[in-house]
Design a protein around this motif. Structure first.
Motif, PDB file in Angstrom:
ATOM      1  N   PRO A 144      11.349   6.920   0.047  1.00  8.75           N
ATOM      2  CA  PRO A 144      10.780   6.863  -1.308  1.00  8.75           C
ATOM      3  C   PRO A 144      11.490   5.859  -2.212  1.00  8.75           C
ATOM      4  N   GLN A 180       3.820   6.769   4.273  1.00  7.24           N
ATOM      5  CA  GLN A 180       4.623   7.988   4.275  1.00  7.24           C
ATOM      6  C   GLN A 180       6.088   7.688   4.580  1.00  7.24           C
ATOM      7  N   GLY A 233       0.816  -1.201   0.000  1.00  8.78           N
ATOM      8  CA  GLY A 233       0.000   0.000   0.000  1.00  8.78           C
ATOM      9  C   GLY A 233       0.847   1.245   0.000  1.00  8.78           C
ATOM     10  N   LEU A 234       0.194   2.339   0.346  1.00  7.86           N
ATOM     11  CA  LEU A 234       0.848   3.645   0.392  1.00  7.86           C
ATOM     12  C   LEU A 234       1.251   3.956   1.829  1.00  7.86           C
ATOM     13  N   THR A 280      10.069   2.351  -2.788  1.00  4.30           N
ATOM     14  CA  THR A 280       8.908   2.139  -3.636  1.00  4.30           C
ATOM     15  C   THR A 280       9.226   1.089  -4.689  1.00  4.30           C
ATOM     16  N   GLN A 302       2.340  -4.096  -4.404  1.00  5.42           N
ATOM     17  CA  GLN A 302       2.932  -2.766  -4.604  1.00  5.42           C
ATOM     18  C   GLN A 302       3.106  -2.053  -3.265  1.00  5.42           C
ATOM     19  N   VAL A 303       4.296  -1.497  -3.070  1.00  6.43           N
ATOM     20  CA  VAL A 303       4.570  -0.632  -1.924  1.00  6.43           C
ATOM     21  C   VAL A 303       4.990   0.724  -2.475  1.00  6.43           C
ATOM     22  N   THR A 304       4.274   1.743  -2.048  1.00  2.00           N
ATOM     23  CA  THR A 304       4.593   3.108  -2.482  1.00  2.00           C
ATOM     24  C   THR A 304       4.881   3.956  -1.261  1.00  2.00           C
ATOM     25  N   VAL A 305       6.065   4.562  -1.248  1.00  2.00           N
ATOM     26  CA  VAL A 305       6.455   5.427  -0.141  1.00  2.00           C
ATOM     27  C   VAL A 305       6.440   6.859  -0.652  1.00  2.00           C
ATOM     28  N   SER A 306       5.503   7.620  -0.160  1.00  2.00           N
ATOM     29  CA  SER A 306       5.314   8.973  -0.663  1.00  2.00           C
ATOM     30  C   SER A 306       4.601   9.814   0.382  1.00  2.00           C
TER      31      SER A 306
END
Length: 123
Positions: free
Chosen positions: A88, A13, A10-11, A91, A118-122
């Motif tokens: 980030p 921070q 997931g998303l 990701t 999916q891994v999103t670092v944002s």
């Protein structure tokens, strides 16, 4: 039929944590080395780490040491990847994989692969 099913992506921070889980079935889990890989856009797939059959030993490439922890549950046939202080650059799509030998896991010549999460670092 062999199945490796990842979950937990997931998303998140920057600076946060995430736990991925992989449920394995269709093979003798306790006799296989389990690994986690990742592939970022435009980059080669790279090994994050691996856990040896009983789960008592783990291997991490030098570039992955410190923020990633792999563990396995030989009763539930699962292997987890805990990620901390995410950046980030972490990701990527993260893949669970299984093979009979540590060597094959390290060189990426792995017998079984999951579909990825999916891994999103944002921010």
């Amino acid at each position: 039929q062999v199945q490796l099913v990842e979950s937990g992506g997931g998303l998140v921070q920057p600076g946060g944590s995430l736990r991925l889980s992989c449920a394995a079935s269709g093979f003798r889990f306790s006799t296989y080395v389990m690994g986690w890989y990742r592939q970022a856009p435009g980059r080669e797939c790279e090994l994050v780490g691996a856990t040896i059959r009983s789960g008592s030993s783990t291997y991490y490439p030098d570039s992955m040491k410190g923020r990633f922890t792999i563990s396995r549950d030989i009763v539930k046939n699962t292997v987890d990847l805990k990620m901390h202080r995410l950046k980030p650059k972490d990701t990527a799509v993260y893949y669970c994989a299984a093979d009979k030998t540590v060597h094959d896991i390290v060189v990426g010549s792995t017998e079984y692969w999951g579909q990825g999460t999916q891994v999103t670092v944002s921010p």
